[in-house]
Write a protein that holds these residues in place. Structure first.
Motif, mmCIF file in Angstrom:
data_model
loop_
_atom_site.group_PDB
_atom_site.id
_atom_site.type_symbol
_atom_site.label_atom_id
_atom_site.label_comp_id
_atom_site.label_asym_id
_atom_site.label_seq_id
_atom_site.Cartn_x
_atom_site.Cartn_y
_atom_site.Cartn_z
ATOM 1 N N GLU A 15 -5.450 29.556 74.169
ATOM 2 C CA GLU A 15 -6.884 29.272 73.983
ATOM 3 C C GLU A 15 -7.086 28.224 72.897
ATOM 4 O O GLU A 15 -7.938 27.347 73.023
ATOM 5 C CB GLU A 15 -7.650 30.551 73.629
ATOM 6 N N ARG A 16 -6.288 28.307 71.835
ATOM 7 C CA ARG A 16 -6.390 27.322 70.756
ATOM 8 C C ARG A 16 -6.021 25.940 71.280
ATOM 9 O O ARG A 16 -6.693 24.951 70.965
ATOM 10 C CB ARG A 16 -5.490 27.700 69.590
ATOM 11 N N VAL A 17 -4.964 25.847 72.070
ATOM 12 C CA VAL A 17 -4.581 24.555 72.655
ATOM 13 C C VAL A 17 -5.709 24.054 73.559
ATOM 14 O O VAL A 17 -6.092 22.878 73.493
ATOM 15 C CB VAL A 17 -3.242 24.653 73.420
ATOM 16 N N HIS A 18 -6.262 24.955 74.377
ATOM 17 C CA HIS A 18 -7.390 24.574 75.239
ATOM 18 C C HIS A 18 -8.527 23.999 74.393
ATOM 19 O O HIS A 18 -9.082 22.940 74.720
ATOM 20 C CB HIS A 18 -7.921 25.784 76.004
ATOM 21 N N ASP A 19 -8.899 24.721 73.333
ATOM 22 C CA ASP A 19 -9.992 24.264 72.469
ATOM 23 C C ASP A 19 -9.691 22.898 71.862
ATOM 24 O O ASP A 19 -10.568 22.028 71.808
ATOM 25 C CB ASP A 19 -10.249 25.270 71.340
ATOM 26 N N ASP A 20 -8.446 22.713 71.413
ATOM 27 C CA ASP A 20 -8.070 21.439 70.803
ATOM 28 C C ASP A 20 -8.133 20.290 71.815
ATOM 29 O O ASP A 20 -8.514 19.175 71.461
ATOM 30 C CB ASP A 20 -6.679 21.529 70.181
ATOM 31 N N VAL A 21 -7.768 20.557 73.057
ATOM 32 C CA VAL A 21 -7.852 19.530 74.096
ATOM 33 C C VAL A 21 -9.312 19.210 74.389
ATOM 34 O O VAL A 21 -9.714 18.043 74.426
ATOM 35 C CB VAL A 21 -7.104 19.951 75.378
ATOM 36 N N LEU A 22 -10.130 20.244 74.584
ATOM 37 C CA LEU A 22 -11.537 20.008 74.917
ATOM 38 C C LEU A 22 -12.304 19.332 73.783
ATOM 39 O O LEU A 22 -13.223 18.555 74.031
ATOM 40 C CB LEU A 22 -12.215 21.322 75.306
ATOM 41 N N SER A 23 -11.925 19.611 72.540
ATOM 42 C CA SER A 23 -12.614 18.999 71.397
ATOM 43 C C SER A 23 -12.132 17.577 71.121
ATOM 44 O O SER A 23 -12.744 16.852 70.337
ATOM 45 C CB SER A 23 -12.402 19.844 70.138
ATOM 46 N N GLY A 24 -11.000 17.198 71.739
ATOM 47 C CA GLY A 24 -10.447 15.873 71.505
ATOM 48 C C GLY A 24 -9.411 15.838 70.389
ATOM 49 O O GLY A 24 -8.842 14.782 70.098
ATOM 50 N N ALA A 25 -9.156 16.973 69.740
ATOM 51 C CA ALA A 25 -8.143 17.020 68.684
ATOM 52 C C ALA A 25 -6.749 16.762 69.256
ATOM 53 O O ALA A 25 -5.884 16.236 68.555
ATOM 54 C CB ALA A 25 -8.184 18.371 67.965
ATOM 55 N N LEU A 26 -6.538 17.135 70.508
ATOM 56 C CA LEU A 26 -5.297 16.833 71.228
ATOM 57 C C LEU A 26 -5.669 15.992 72.437
ATOM 58 O O LEU A 26 -6.537 16.376 73.213
ATOM 59 C CB LEU A 26 -4.601 18.111 71.703
ATOM 60 N N SER A 27 -5.020 14.861 72.596
ATOM 61 C CA SER A 27 -5.362 13.982 73.704
ATOM 62 C C SER A 27 -4.249 13.959 74.745
ATOM 63 O O SER A 27 -3.082 14.203 74.420
ATOM 64 C CB SER A 27 -5.645 12.567 73.189
ATOM 65 N N PRO A 28 -4.601 13.664 75.997
ATOM 66 C CA PRO A 28 -3.599 13.587 77.057
ATOM 67 C C PRO A 28 -2.463 12.641 76.670
ATOM 68 O O PRO A 28 -2.680 11.607 76.035
ATOM 69 C CB PRO A 28 -4.383 13.055 78.258
ATOM 70 N N GLY A 29 -1.250 13.035 77.042
ATOM 71 C CA GLY A 29 -0.077 12.235 76.740
ATOM 72 C C GLY A 29 0.540 12.540 75.390
ATOM 73 O O GLY A 29 1.658 12.116 75.103
ATOM 74 N N ARG A 30 -0.170 13.264 74.566
ATOM 75 C CA ARG A 30 0.331 13.569 73.226
ATOM 76 C C ARG A 30 1.457 14.603 73.280
ATOM 77 O O ARG A 30 1.413 15.548 74.040
ATOM 78 C CB ARG A 30 -0.803 14.088 72.353
#
Length: 130
Positions: A15-30
């Protein structure tokens, strides 16, 4: 750090990873931290993080590049959004609607409350779909 609810720790990490992706803290390809690095950072057993990464890979959110590490897929934001919408529609909304019906809240009252929420929280709303 975890255990704020009755969900398994590996699901809370996902869920934390999901949140980070949706918030933009983690971006595709990272590239994500290694299993051991992530486990140390969140103070859990590496097997727990491995279980999380396996779930994220099974869902198409991350991919394992042998010898290099785990990376977010380009499709991760859309996949996570679809998963969250499905959970909302199939689980969270029916539970809310049961409570609303038991309390006798009318559809008009519910719509007005949602409209007030959107007006008071414009930065939290998603852009309209095309």
């Amino acid at each position: 750090m975890f255990q704020e609810n009755n969900k398994a720790i590996y699901l809370q990490i996902a869920e934390r990873v999901h949140d980070d992706v949706l918030s933009g803290a983690l971006s595709p390809g990272r590239r994500l931290p290694s299993v051991r690095e992530y486990a140390a950072a969140v103070q859990v057993n590496p097997n727990t993080v491995m279980r999380t990464y396996e779930l994220l890979a099974r869902d198409g959110i991350i991919t394992n590049r042998r010898g290099i590490g785990f990376f977010l897929t380009d499709e991760a934001p859309a996949i996570i959004r679809d998963l969250r919408i499905a959970r909302l529609m199939n689980s969270e909304l029916p539970a809310l609607f049961r409570r609303v019906a038991l309390l006798g809240v009318t559809p008009d009252e519910l719509a007005a409350a949602y409209a007030r929420y959107l007006a008071e929280n414009p930065a939290k709303t998603a852009p309209a779909a095309d």
